[in-house]
Design a protein around this motif. Sequence first.
Motif, PDB file in Angstrom:
ATOM      1  N   ALA A 111      -3.555  -2.088 -14.711  1.00 40.57           N
ATOM      2  CA  ALA A 111      -4.435  -1.250 -13.898  1.00 40.57           C
ATOM      3  C   ALA A 111      -3.858   0.154 -13.772  1.00 40.57           C
ATOM      4  O   ALA A 111      -2.645   0.332 -13.647  1.00 40.57           O
ATOM      5  N   TYR A 164      -3.924  -4.717 -10.020  1.00 40.71           N
ATOM      6  CA  TYR A 164      -4.862  -3.910  -9.235  1.00 40.71           C
ATOM      7  C   TYR A 164      -4.575  -3.978  -7.739  1.00 40.71           C
ATOM      8  O   TYR A 164      -4.951  -3.082  -6.986  1.00 40.71           O
ATOM      9  N   GLU A 165      -3.910  -5.029  -7.312  1.00 44.56           N
ATOM     10  CA  GLU A 165      -3.602  -5.181  -5.886  1.00 44.56           C
ATOM     11  C   GLU A 165      -2.419  -4.324  -5.453  1.00 44.56           C
ATOM     12  O   GLU A 165      -2.110  -4.254  -4.249  1.00 44.56           O
ATOM     13  N   LEU A 166      -1.763  -3.656  -6.394  1.00 42.86           N
ATOM     14  CA  LEU A 166      -0.592  -2.831  -6.097  1.00 42.86           C
ATOM     15  C   LEU A 166      -0.916  -1.351  -6.293  1.00 42.86           C
ATOM     16  O   LEU A 166      -1.536  -0.976  -7.294  1.00 42.86           O
ATOM     17  N   THR A 167      -0.489  -0.511  -5.361  1.00 42.61           N
ATOM     18  CA  THR A 167      -0.579   0.931  -5.598  1.00 42.61           C
ATOM     19  C   THR A 167       0.451   1.321  -6.653  1.00 42.61           C
ATOM     20  O   THR A 167       1.352   0.537  -6.996  1.00 42.61           O
ATOM     21  N   ARG A 168       0.362   2.546  -7.125  1.00 41.55           N
ATOM     22  CA  ARG A 168       1.340   2.984  -8.126  1.00 41.55           C
ATOM     23  C   ARG A 168       2.750   2.965  -7.551  1.00 41.55           C
ATOM     24  O   ARG A 168       3.703   2.591  -8.251  1.00 41.55           O
ATOM     25  N   ASP A 196       2.691   1.538 -15.273  1.00 43.75           N
ATOM     26  CA  ASP A 196       1.758   0.430 -15.105  1.00 43.75           C
ATOM     27  C   ASP A 196       2.050  -0.719 -16.064  1.00 43.75           C
ATOM     28  O   ASP A 196       2.115  -1.880 -15.662  1.00 43.75           O
ATOM     29  N   ARG A 232       3.983  -0.495  -7.582  1.00 43.83           N
ATOM     30  CA  ARG A 232       4.395  -0.903  -8.934  1.00 43.83           C
ATOM     31  C   ARG A 232       5.791  -0.390  -9.245  1.00 43.83           C
ATOM     32  O   ARG A 232       6.599  -1.083  -9.884  1.00 43.83           O
ATOM     33  N   ASP A 245      -0.839   8.580  -2.393  1.00 42.41           N
ATOM     34  CA  ASP A 245       0.011   7.393  -2.326  1.00 42.41           C
ATOM     35  C   ASP A 245       1.473   7.794  -2.119  1.00 42.41           C
ATOM     36  O   ASP A 245       2.192   7.211  -1.294  1.00 42.41           O
ATOM     37  N   HIS A 292      -5.624   2.326 -11.421  1.00 48.14           N
ATOM     38  CA  HIS A 292      -5.913   2.527 -10.007  1.00 48.14           C
ATOM     39  C   HIS A 292      -5.617   1.248  -9.233  1.00 48.14           C
ATOM     40  O   HIS A 292      -5.010   0.328  -9.768  1.00 48.14           O
ATOM     41  N   TRP A 293      -6.029   1.200  -7.989  1.00 50.43           N
ATOM     42  CA  TRP A 293      -5.732   0.039  -7.168  1.00 50.43           C
ATOM     43  C   TRP A 293      -6.862  -0.185  -6.178  1.00 50.43           C
ATOM     44  O   TRP A 293      -7.755   0.653  -6.014  1.00 50.43           O
ATOM     45  N   ASP A 294      -6.798  -1.341  -5.536  1.00 49.99           N
ATOM     46  CA  ASP A 294      -7.841  -1.731  -4.587  1.00 49.99           C
ATOM     47  C   ASP A 294      -7.986  -0.661  -3.505  1.00 49.99           C
ATOM     48  O   ASP A 294      -7.004  -0.224  -2.903  1.00 49.99           O
TER      49      ASP A 294
END
Length: 435
Positions: free
Chosen positions: A236, A268-272, A127, A275, A359, A238-240
């Motif tokens: 972040a 936050y707009e990106l999943t792991r 992250d 990222r 994810d 987590h994510w949205d």
Amino acid sequence: MSSIRIDRLTADSGTLECSIRATSDLERFFTDESFRTDYDVPIAAVPDGVLAIPVLAQVCPVAWANGADIYVDEVDATFARALADVKTTLCEMHDFLEGGTLYARRTIDPDPEPGDGSGLLFTGGVDSTCSYVRHREESPTVISIRGWTITPSPDDDGKWDALRTRVSRFADDHDCETAFVESNMLSFLDHAMLLAHYKRHVDGGWYSSVGHGLGLLGLCAPMAYARGMTDLYVAATHWDGIDLEWGSRPDIDEHVRWTGTRCHHDGYELTRQERLDVIADYVRSEEPTLQLQTCNDRMDGNCGGCEKCYRTAVGLRLSGLEPADHGYPFAEGDYRRLRRSLERGEWVLGQDERHMWADIRERARDTDPATPAERAFFEWLAGVDLDDLISASEPPLTHRLLRAGARNAPTPVYNTVYPAWMAAKTGLQRVRSDR
């Protein structure tokens, strides 16, 4: 009336120290230690209202959990408004929080020297590395904090030295400055007793589920003021779309501010997995040997055998990178070991890990496996009930009973059995951070 008073605030060179006075019903949530934080920049010229921010950031959630008021001589007016906003979010998120009022003899609006710097809370994990890549044009100061995943205990000196060395090397290689902050925020708080009282309400520990967004950002306030940082980023976790009761979220971190500085919950707009895609693009275009560090067991590299190491290695493969090139010893046989460990419940997992494996599963559905072992693992992951993996990782009944006993014990009794409670403390804590 329950209350906590901030007392005897002092700043000497780079050391901030103060004590608190709590009413008798709240004493059990604090140890005998004064609150102390050490910075690698002089803070004596920082106004008292800003110096009060680090301790307020740790104490206020404890007060809000007990409907207690907080008293301080002086506070930065911008941060006082921020606390009101954060309190609203936390009380809406956790129904066991009751709220409370901050009373200050003076609120101040200082006039700091104009600054244009930025800072990034940084460990070298997925992250925070993604956030560095996204903001690298700013050359942010990379900030590492000792006091949460690396404790102030001498037993953790080696981990802290390893982290400092690694982050300093990263900063040198990327033309960034460093900032190192050391605090006793979780030994000043009686984290074990907070767990005993509130673990039944949260998924994880007190600090991860309630306190760490406000707490870690607040620790940085005197340093950020002294260095002229206008923006402070925290990556972040987590994510949205993930609605978990977690202590660092946009509706917490984006509210945190003080004179001269605004905080940002980044990515936050990106999943792991997305990222990791950002990192993979950067690796291919600019830095093919970039190393990541996500292991909580080691700070001088990744063990390669814990859940987080395995999860990161699989994610790197899904982003088209070879894990061994970026700090993760990973072979085909590890897919079988990973599956076995997940099925046996060998790791204590929470809902955030469930979302992270979901994810990975989603990405794996659109990825052609490179080997038979990878294909077998992805086929298993596609069909497994992730909730079963979480339920298989419940803490032992003895830990739950111990928490209940400590929660209901009168304070004198608790103080008598405190050494035994501390011996069990490690088994009750689960700290999860990818920062």
